[in-house]
Design an enzyme around this catalytic site. Structure first.
Site, PDB file in Angstrom:
ATOM      1  N   LEU A 106     -26.335  10.183  78.887  1.00 43.02           N
ATOM      2  CA  LEU A 106     -27.769  10.012  78.777  1.00 43.02           C
ATOM      3  C   LEU A 106     -28.057   8.689  78.082  1.00 43.02           C
ATOM      4  CD1 LEU A 106     -26.926  13.173  78.314  1.00 43.02           C
ATOM      5  CD2 LEU A 106     -29.333  13.455  77.784  1.00 43.02           C
ATOM      6  N   ILE A 164     -22.809  16.005  72.801  1.00 44.77           N
ATOM      7  CA  ILE A 164     -22.034  14.970  72.115  1.00 44.77           C
ATOM      8  C   ILE A 164     -22.955  13.848  71.664  1.00 44.77           C
ATOM      9  CG2 ILE A 164     -20.114  13.347  72.299  1.00 44.77           C
ATOM     10  CD1 ILE A 164     -18.991  15.074  74.547  1.00 44.77           C
ATOM     11  N   GLY A 194     -29.700   8.735  72.647  1.00 41.24           N
ATOM     12  CA  GLY A 194     -28.495   8.331  73.374  1.00 41.24           C
ATOM     13  C   GLY A 194     -27.343   9.292  73.167  1.00 41.24           C
ATOM     14  N   SER A 195     -26.779   9.853  74.231  1.00 41.50           N
ATOM     15  CA  SER A 195     -25.808  10.925  74.028  1.00 41.50           C
ATOM     16  C   SER A 195     -25.088  11.259  75.332  1.00 41.50           C
ATOM     17  CB  SER A 195     -26.536  12.160  73.503  1.00 41.50           C
ATOM     18  OG  SER A 195     -27.650  12.463  74.349  1.00 41.50           O
ATOM     19  N   ARG A 196     -24.420  12.425  75.319  1.00 41.58           N
ATOM     20  CA  ARG A 196     -23.665  12.885  76.483  1.00 41.58           C
ATOM     21  C   ARG A 196     -23.538  14.397  76.444  1.00 41.58           C
ATOM     22  NH1 ARG A 196     -17.373  11.175  76.940  1.00 41.58           N
ATOM     23  NH2 ARG A 196     -16.556  13.193  77.622  1.00 41.58           N
TER      24      ARG A 196
END
Length: 225
Positions: A106, A164, A194-196
């Protein structure tokens, strides 16, 4: 995507996690612009700009999830950056047999609310403090701050979804608890800035998406059970 749908996405109401940030931004903006000093007026302009950014970042658009107990949905908007066979997270106690993992990155411009990939019961949650490496890197699944959830389906099979944190992200929000029953497509959390997300499929289930593909959280079908 149609122009109308694009406008609806941009103007979607924010997630409740935005409230303190919107308050700070608005107060800074109003106070700064109400003063006669150039420096504070510039700060006020920055406050309004920050408010606009938060409205965009925390937007929570309405989604219509496809129906079917055999579907695994994307848990987030973003781009598929990795599809690989790896063992599930050890803390979730799902065995050591490698399964398919689908990783969605993301960016700061994507919708950041997280949605359940399947319907079932939350049977394990494991939080790990860690680093804040670039979430698109494969090692982020082991070294970054993350929150792991095991969802047990009604047929006994298990799916894992992992939030994450990334290079800029510093806070993972999770609104579900162990023992709670969840529905595919429903909101369960958010990762700030901001991530995953990683989804681990049950043994024998293969993904129906490709690396580089754009995901829509709660709508895109990742796999069929």
């Amino acid at each position: 995507m149609s122009l109308i749908k694009s406008f609806k996405l941009v103007l979607a109401p924010p997630h409740r996690a935005a409230t303190p940030f919107l308050g700070i931004g608005l107060l800074t903006g109003v106070f700064g612009r109400a003063t006669p000093w150039r420096l504070t007026r510039a700060l006020g302009t920055a406050g309004f700009a920050f408010t606009g950014f938060c409205l965009y970042f925390f937007r929570n658009p309405k989604r219509t999830s496809p129906q079917g107990d055999n579907l695994v949905l994307s848990s987030a908007d973003g781009r598929v950056t990795g599809i690989s066979m790896v063992p599930p997270p050890p803390a979730l106690e799902m065995g050591s047999e490698p399964v398919w993992r689908v990783s969605t990155f993301l960016s700061v411009l994507d919708v950041h609310v997280n949605r359940m990939p399947v319907s079932g019961t939350i049977t394990k949650i494991a939080y790990h403090a860690g680093k804040f490496l670039n979430a698109s890197l494969d090692k982020a699944s082991e070294h970054n701050e993350r929150n792991e959830l095991r969802v047990t389906l009604k047929d006994g099979r298990q799916v894992a979804v992992v939030q994450i944190a990334g290079l800029v992200a510093r806070r993972i929000l999770c609104d579900v608890q162990e023992g709670e029953h969840v529905q595919a497509g429903e909101l369960f959390g958010l990762i700030r800035f901001g991530s995953r997300t990683d989804i681990y499929l049950p043994p024998g289930v293969t993904p129906d998406v490709l690396e580089g593909q754009t995901m829509i959280g709660g709508e895109t079908v990742i796999a069929k059970l």
